[in-house]
Design an enzyme around this catalytic site. Structure first.
Site, mmCIF file in Angstrom:
data_model
loop_
_atom_site.group_PDB
_atom_site.id
_atom_site.type_symbol
_atom_site.label_atom_id
_atom_site.label_comp_id
_atom_site.label_asym_id
_atom_site.label_seq_id
_atom_site.Cartn_x
_atom_site.Cartn_y
_atom_site.Cartn_z
ATOM 1 N N ASP A 191 -6.687 32.644 -9.373
ATOM 2 C CA ASP A 191 -5.370 32.022 -9.351
ATOM 3 C C ASP A 191 -5.445 30.522 -9.609
ATOM 4 O OD1 ASP A 191 -2.525 32.318 -8.932
ATOM 5 O OD2 ASP A 191 -2.803 31.197 -7.063
ATOM 6 N N LEU A 272 5.101 30.950 -7.067
ATOM 7 C CA LEU A 272 5.783 30.197 -8.120
ATOM 8 C C LEU A 272 4.810 29.483 -9.054
ATOM 9 C CD1 LEU A 272 8.669 28.606 -6.020
ATOM 10 C CD2 LEU A 272 8.835 30.504 -7.623
ATOM 11 N N ARG A 273 3.519 29.673 -8.830
ATOM 12 C CA ARG A 273 2.543 29.001 -9.678
ATOM 13 C C ARG A 273 2.660 29.466 -11.131
ATOM 14 N NH1 ARG A 273 -2.420 29.023 -6.651
ATOM 15 N NH2 ARG A 273 -1.729 27.057 -5.769
ATOM 16 N N GLY A 274 3.042 30.730 -11.312
ATOM 17 C CA GLY A 274 3.187 31.253 -12.667
ATOM 18 C C GLY A 274 4.243 30.512 -13.456
ATOM 19 N N THR A 277 3.072 26.848 -14.183
ATOM 20 C CA THR A 277 2.034 26.783 -15.219
ATOM 21 C C THR A 277 2.601 27.137 -16.584
ATOM 22 O OG1 THR A 277 0.369 27.420 -13.578
ATOM 23 C CG2 THR A 277 -0.240 27.633 -15.896
#
Length: 334
Positions: A191, A272-274, A277
């Site tokens: 991740d 919410l990292r997706g 990024t």
């Protein structure tokens, strides 16, 4: 030092090359994971990236490549305030490396000869403001993985041992490569990579012949080969620098934010990292292509590399993660 194979001369593997260029435009994207067969140019591309990247400006004699004299750590005792140009660091983290070698440790020689407690910087200090490359990253020992996770999250290396209490900046782009047949990567480290790409051996004869011809030319007359591809690397470097300048002024419509959220919800990516990024990568691509506004086309172009490694496994779906992203893209962002 042997000059690496030129980045512009690498045949095919467009997704891998694009991912590396975009992290050079915006290091905040968070690194690249390259998985694929042996002999597909993974290590060659990383070595080539080192020669391609624009130099950095750092304080003379600073072991952590500080950009300003005031940023130099106290333990380094840097007296110079002169700024010098250095190649962007690309540091190898080998398998089997010790923790002391990674984070740094007591300088034994100075302790024995002078009776002084002094810190000997490790690989993380050298990689600050640059790239940290791990070949066969899926075989990395668990305690080194835990260490990297802590530093990647905080951007700071903290060493508390042998009477030393040391801190220094450690912000780097993590680049990992490996063969999935040799083991999986821990989800926590997976991740932490902003982008992931899969590479495979070319299937057509013409492409394979071109790979052989270029490598043979590089081995037999390196000087002439490097001279031939010098302009290609210089043009890429110029485009990266221009994209860095353009990036802050890029416009991002609310519709693009909506598309990011809708796509990640449809894919079922955790957290919410997706979205973050995906947005940063699309912005980097737009800047690199000279666009003034981020559009849906930019999202579509980078969605697979930004999201495919963030999907939950579906035992009822035999399609690979890249195919799943492509399928959902067609439904959500037609």
């Amino acid at each position: 030092m042997t000059q690496p194979f030129p980045f512009a001369a690498i045949v095919g593997q467009e997704a891998m090359k694009q991912a590396m260029v975009l992290t050079a435009v915006d290091p905040g994207i968070g690194g690249v994971l390259v998985f694929g067969d042996r002999g597909t140019g993974k290590s060659t591309a990383v070595r080539a990236l080192a020669a391609l990247l624009p130099p950095i400006t750092a304080v003379e004699g600073c072991p952590v490549n500080s950009a300003r004299p005031d940023d130099c750590p106290d333990w380094a005792h840097v007296t110079s305030r002169k700024l010098v140009s250095r190649p962007t660091p690309v540091i190898d983290l080998p398998l089997g490396v010790t923790e002391d070698r990674v984070v740094g440790a007591l300088d034994i020689e100075r302790a024995l000869t002078r009776g002084e407690k002094a810190f000997e910087p490790g690989l993380l200090a050298r990689a600050n403001r640059g790239y940290l490359y791990i070949d066969e990253v899926n075989l990395l020992e668990d305690h080194i993985v835990d260490l990297l996770l802590d530093v990647a999250q905080s951007g700071e290396n903290v060493v508390e041992r042998e009477g030393l209490s040391i801190r220094h900046a450690a912000r780097f782009v993590l680049v990992g490569s490996g063969n999935p047949e040799e083991g999986e990567l821990r989800p926590q480290l997976l991740d932490r990579f902003g982008l992931s790409v899969e590479v495979a051996s070319p299937r057509d004869i013409d492409t394979r012949v071109e790979v052989i011809k270029r490598r043979d030319a590089y081995e037999n007359d390196r000087e002439a080969f490097l001279k031939k591809w010098l302009k290609g690397d210089a043009a890429l470097r110029k485009a990266i620098l221009a994209a860095r300048v353009a990036l802050p002024g890029l416009k991002t419509p609310n519709t693009v934010l909506h598309d990011c959220a809708a796509l990640c919800i449809a894919l079922g990516s955790d957290g919410l990292r997706g979205e973050l990024t995906l947005l940063r990568t699309a912005r980097a691509l737009a800047a690199f292509e000279g666009a003034a506004v981020v559009g849906r086309a930019h999202l579509r172009a980078v969605a697979a590399m930004a999201l495919s490694h963030r999907l939950r496994r579906d035992p009822l779906d035999e399609a690979g993660s890249g195919a799943r992203v492509a399928r959902v893209l067609a439904e959500v962002l037609p």
